[in-house]
Design a protein around this motif. Structure first.
Motif, short mmCIF file in Angstrom:
data_model
loop_
_atom_site.label_atom_id
_atom_site.label_comp_id
_atom_site.label_asym_id
_atom_site.label_seq_id
_atom_site.Cartn_x
_atom_site.Cartn_y
_atom_site.Cartn_z
N GLY A 156 87.21 30.18 32.18
CA GLY A 156 87.83 29.15 33.02
C GLY A 156 88.11 27.88 32.26
N LEU A 157 87.99 27.93 30.93
CA LEU A 157 88.31 26.75 30.12
C LEU A 157 89.79 26.76 29.77
N ALA A 158 90.27 25.60 29.35
CA ALA A 158 91.65 25.49 28.89
C ALA A 158 91.64 25.40 27.37
N SER A 159 92.73 25.80 26.76
CA SER A 159 92.78 25.73 25.29
C SER A 159 94.20 25.50 24.83
N CYS A 160 94.31 25.12 23.57
CA CYS A 160 95.64 25.00 22.96
C CYS A 160 95.54 25.36 21.49
N PRO A 161 96.20 26.46 21.10
CA PRO A 161 96.26 26.78 19.67
C PRO A 161 97.28 25.84 19.01
N MET A 162 96.90 25.27 17.88
CA MET A 162 97.76 24.27 17.23
C MET A 162 97.98 24.60 15.76
N VAL A 163 99.23 24.50 15.34
CA VAL A 163 99.52 24.66 13.92
C VAL A 163 100.12 23.38 13.36
N GLY A 164 100.18 22.35 14.18
CA GLY A 164 100.73 21.08 13.73
C GLY A 164 99.68 20.23 13.04
N PHE A 165 99.46 20.50 11.78
CA PHE A 165 98.53 19.70 10.98
C PHE A 165 98.95 19.78 9.52
N ASP A 166 98.46 18.83 8.74
CA ASP A 166 98.76 18.80 7.31
C ASP A 166 97.67 19.60 6.60
N PRO A 167 97.99 20.79 6.12
CA PRO A 167 96.93 21.66 5.59
C PRO A 167 96.20 21.07 4.39
N LEU A 168 96.92 20.37 3.53
CA LEU A 168 96.26 19.80 2.35
C LEU A 168 95.31 18.68 2.75
N ALA A 169 95.79 17.80 3.64
CA ALA A 169 94.94 16.69 4.08
C ALA A 169 93.73 17.23 4.85
N LEU A 170 93.94 18.27 5.65
CA LEU A 170 92.82 18.84 6.39
C LEU A 170 91.80 19.44 5.43
N ARG A 171 92.30 20.15 4.43
CA ARG A 171 91.41 20.76 3.44
C ARG A 171 90.52 19.71 2.77
N GLN A 172 91.16 18.58 2.40
CA GLN A 172 90.39 17.53 1.72
C GLN A 172 89.41 16.85 2.67
N THR A 173 89.91 16.53 3.88
CA THR A 173 89.07 15.79 4.83
C THR A 173 87.85 16.60 5.23
N PHE A 174 88.01 17.91 5.35
CA PHE A 174 86.91 18.73 5.85
C PHE A 174 86.26 19.59 4.76
N ASP A 175 86.55 19.24 3.51
CA ASP A 175 85.88 19.91 2.37
C ASP A 175 85.98 21.42 2.43
N LEU A 176 87.16 21.95 2.74
CA LEU A 176 87.29 23.41 2.72
C LEU A 176 87.21 23.90 1.28
N ARG A 177 86.70 25.10 1.11
CA ARG A 177 86.64 25.68 -0.22
C ARG A 177 88.02 26.19 -0.63
N ALA A 178 88.18 26.44 -1.92
CA ALA A 178 89.48 26.87 -2.45
C ALA A 178 89.94 28.19 -1.82
N ASP A 179 88.99 29.05 -1.45
CA ASP A 179 89.37 30.36 -0.91
C ASP A 179 89.57 30.34 0.62
N GLU A 180 89.48 29.16 1.23
CA GLU A 180 89.62 29.06 2.69
C GLU A 180 91.01 28.52 3.06
N VAL A 181 91.64 29.16 4.01
CA VAL A 181 92.95 28.73 4.51
C VAL A 181 92.76 28.25 5.95
N PRO A 182 93.11 26.99 6.25
CA PRO A 182 93.05 26.57 7.65
C PRO A 182 94.22 27.22 8.40
N VAL A 183 93.91 28.14 9.32
CA VAL A 183 94.97 28.97 9.92
C VAL A 183 95.44 28.40 11.25
N LEU A 184 94.52 27.98 12.06
CA LEU A 184 94.92 27.31 13.29
C LEU A 184 93.79 26.44 13.81
#
Lengths: 211, 211
Positions: A156-184
């Motif tokens: 009964g929750l609401a959700s929204c899948p989002m692809v509107g983000f800057d992948p490089l900035a997100l990677r840096q801001t959230f310390d993703l590893r090199a092998d991780e792809v932010p998908v949604l």
């Protein structure tokens, strides 16, 4: 016993028909970490190639982390208004992790040792090319992200899948590893009043052919 | 009114828990074209970025077409044993198609004309890079493919998502267009006896972090 198939038929298609990508969330509604973990526990039931489970989930729910995420998601207000926004990451497949991933299935007799070894060799070959590895990261994370979305819808929750983000900035801001792809990003929460209907889809006849 | 949320909570998680990737199908079981179209009609309820609906489904169900498909899927027997194998294709996003895709939502007052125009401009920019377009093709087709898989599961059918195929050979054999990416094959049918349990997953605690 319940007439299971009938109920399930009704319910999955009902979920699919009523789900909308929600753009306005009730900002005071919160989900506990345990509730978020329950949803992710359903999401990880998604299939992945060779059972690689090549995904990672980052539940962004503190005001500060949501502010940072909003900054790399083109300022979209729903990032701060939703209870949580889960960053669903796909990982480039690492065949070297397969023995560990498959060990429980081998121990349970679901998969033979020989098959597990063959899977490892096949996976190593299949994902040698970086493009194939990236494709699989996106596919696996999307499968799990779709499960997460429908698990939320079912509660009964609401959700929204989002692809509107800057992948490089997100990677840096959230310390993703090199092998991780932010998908949604999946925003989850309670819909604010003014909930709109699902946008029309082209019917099956326009997108389906038979051979 | 039924206690909807409770039933749905139980049912989606139950579907997720009981679904297995089926490797052995009952070869005599068939699905009608109408039944396949019903499943695809649920699959197209999946969300896609900007409601692009950038997917296409090819239901391979004649013996001859299945034989050709098996040939480009490393000879896997389930391609011929399943009732149908649906080739789920993702399309490189074409922002030029958006006005047509969004027209029903604009007509229904779900989306303003201004928003639809803004979406078109945003989509044109977002998918300018070929890699971004390919990523979206994979994401959208995987979303719809996951819905198709769960729609089949909800009807008591068995399925197996497959990525073991030669994409170039498949493209040629099935005359895919240049903008179409074969993202996954979904074998659908009735499970043969000897159905195995779902392989264990890492629990949420191992793949989830909070910020």
């Amino acid at each position: 016993m319940l007439p299971k198939d009938w109920i399930m038929t009704l319910e999955f298609s009902a979920l699919a028909e009523r789900r909308v990508s929600t753009h306005q969330f009730e900002p005071t509604f919160t989900l506990s970490d345990a509730e978020i973990a329950d949803l992710v526990g359903i999401a990880v039931r998604a299939p992945s190639a060779y059972n690689l489970q090549n995904w990672r989930f980052v539940a962004v729910r503190s005001p500060e982390a949501k502010r940072h995420l909003r900054g790399v998601a083109f300022g979209q207000a729903k990032v701060e208004e939703a209870s949580t926004v889960v960053i669903v990451c796909g990982l480039a497949p690492d065949a070297g992790r397969l023995p560990e991933r498959l060990a429980p299935a081998v121990a349970a007799g679901i998969l033979s040792t020989r098959a597990a070894e063959a899977w490892q060799a096949a996976a190593a070959s299949q994902y040698e090319e970086p493009q194939a590895a990236r494709d699989e990261a996106i596919r696996s994370a999307t499968l799990a992200g779709t499960f997460l979305m429908m698990a939320a819808e079912a509660k009964g929750l609401a959700s929204c899948p989002m692809v509107g983000f800057d992948p490089l900035a997100l990677r840096q801001t959230f310390d993703l590893r090199a092998d991780e792809v932010p998908v949604l990003l999946l925003a989850i929460g309670m819909a604010a009043p003014g909930h709109l209907a699902q946008k029309a889809r082209r019917p099956a006849g326009e997108v389906l052919s038979f051979l």
